[in-house]
Enzyme design. Sequence first.
Site, PDB file in Angstrom:
ATOM      1  N   GLY A  84       0.826  -1.208   0.000  1.00 33.50           N
ATOM      2  CA  GLY A  84       0.000   0.000   0.000  1.00 33.50           C
ATOM      3  C   GLY A  84       0.856   1.252   0.000  1.00 33.50           C
ATOM      4  N   ASP A 304      -0.097  -0.477  13.277  1.00 36.04           N
ATOM      5  CA  ASP A 304       0.313  -1.802  12.778  1.00 36.04           C
ATOM      6  C   ASP A 304       0.533  -2.802  13.913  1.00 36.04           C
ATOM      7  OD1 ASP A 304       0.183  -0.904  10.182  1.00 36.04           O
ATOM      8  OD2 ASP A 304       2.281  -0.290  10.122  1.00 36.04           O
ATOM      9  N   ARG A 335      -8.027  -6.844   8.910  1.00 37.93           N
ATOM     10  CA  ARG A 335      -7.336  -7.212  10.153  1.00 37.93           C
ATOM     11  C   ARG A 335      -8.253  -7.170  11.363  1.00 37.93           C
ATOM     12  NH1 ARG A 335      -1.559  -4.183   9.675  1.00 37.93           N
ATOM     13  NH2 ARG A 335      -0.718  -5.694   8.213  1.00 37.93           N
TER      14      ARG A 335
HETATM   15  C1  S3P Z   1       2.545   3.538   6.569  1.00 35.58           C
HETATM   16  C2  S3P Z   1       1.460   4.116   7.170  1.00 35.58           C
HETATM   17  C3  S3P Z   1       0.379   3.365   7.818  1.00 35.58           C
HETATM   18  C4  S3P Z   1       0.810   1.932   8.119  1.00 35.58           C
HETATM   19  C5  S3P Z   1       1.534   1.275   6.983  1.00 35.58           C
HETATM   20  C6  S3P Z   1       2.752   2.084   6.580  1.00 35.58           C
HETATM   21  C7  S3P Z   1       3.540   4.403   5.905  1.00 35.58           C
HETATM   22  O1  S3P Z   1      -0.720   3.328   6.959  1.00 35.58           O
HETATM   23  O2  S3P Z   1      -0.315   1.149   8.489  1.00 35.58           O
HETATM   24  O3  S3P Z   1       1.937  -0.027   7.351  1.00 35.58           O
HETATM   25  O4  S3P Z   1       4.642   3.938   5.602  1.00 35.58           O
HETATM   26  O5  S3P Z   1       3.223   5.579   5.681  1.00 35.58           O
HETATM   27  P1  S3P Z   1      -1.756   4.560   6.866  1.00 35.58           P
HETATM   28  O6  S3P Z   1      -0.977   5.749   6.492  1.00 35.58           O
HETATM   29  O7  S3P Z   1      -2.740   4.204   5.807  1.00 35.58           O
HETATM   30  O8  S3P Z   1      -2.375   4.646   8.236  1.00 35.58           O
END
Ligand code: S3P
Length: 425
Positions: A84, A304, A335
């Site tokens: 993501g 996380d 989750r």
């Molecule tokens: C992350 C932000 C978080 C986290 C993901 C990594 C990042 O997500 O859950 O594992 O590297 O910016 P969100 O920004 O969608 O909360």
Amino acid sequence: MRRVGGVVRPPGDKSISHRVLMLAALARGTSEIRGILTGDDVKSTARVLRQLGARVSPIRESRVTVSGTLLRARDARLNCGNSGTTARLILGVLAGLPTTATVTGDSSLRRRPMRRVTEPLKQMGADIKEQGDGLPLTIHGGELRGLRYTSPVASAQVKSAILLAALTGGVPVTIREPYRSRDHTERLFAHLGLGIHERDGAVGYRPSVMNVPAFAVSVAGDISSAAFMVAAAVLARDGELMIEHVGVNPTRTGFLVVLERMGAHVHRVNLRDEGGEPVADLFARPESLRGTEVAAAEIPTLVDEVPILAVLASRARGETVFREVGELRVKESNRLELVAANLRAVGVNAEVQGNDLHVEGTAKPPRGKVETAKDHRLAMSFAVLGTLPGADVKLSERKSVAISYPHFFQDLRRIYARRTTDDAR
Ligand code: S3P
């Protein structure tokens, strides 16, 4: 029952690894990165950047070099795998570049919401063709305009996508979010002298230099990975474990704050700075835990770590409630539902009520089958639960740990290497 001992070193921080690769690809000259995470998600970022023309050496912990070139793409299809962060941050990078690219990913990533990022990028002037709230989508970047944005979600990915678009598009931005999310992008921008500031609770960035300078940086260890080793030590019978070189950025340490409230104090020693990020060595040891309430405002600092905290809560006296954890429905898996269902599958009372997660502690050995849905953090959380005496926890798969912690199972075995005589069977 088990005794922990020795020293483990978690892999490089996943969030920081993505960001240093992307900034190095945008920099003028050759940058050098030490201690990067070698997990699959970071390899996805490296692959996508290579497709865009950057020269990225093979992803090795010892050293990675990146030669930034003006990123370009002509109808490239960028596959972000399971990541993501790769997808959302690269959309930000592409928004300010004269490129056209289609961004996609595996079946889990294709289902994850992207509008939270495409919406502000469109307001900045990016041309984005999407069908529904997910991937694939096609972005045509170029001329952008500045943006003042109040994000409806506390998401570092949204904030970072906007900052990266501002960087490549050369326009000013101001971002507010409901709760402060991890600030690795801001710290890296500041470390590289890119003129970022915080004022009245908002992050502001006004591009001040035309080119990002090439840099050398070393990546802090990932506290989200260290959390599994800390949890294993807390659940052990005896001993003490040192987890060295852990990033302790305050926007990421909610796990330690909540653990403290539950009765487990993790000592931090040897505090130092690494690339603008605080790093420490942690000492964790067995403790008996009590239930707690985790407030909505704390969630971004441990987002996380909810699965591993829920596992720890299942061993605490009393009930633990996690407030407003609806965001967990749109992570690598659902989750929220899977943590509750898997806890129930191993004999724990756990329930989702609205957007809250309730977990009732028990002393009964956990026994049953766990569906990880190929979600690395579910696999690791329940593997740690499986280390309890009398446990019989069967994971549907174990390979997904390669996403963020390739040597997880080796480390988990290693911390029990020094056994007491009564452990020997
Ligand atoms: C992350 C932000 C978080 C986290 C993901 C990594 C990042 O997500 O859950 O594992 O590297 O910016 P969100 O920004 O969608 O909360």
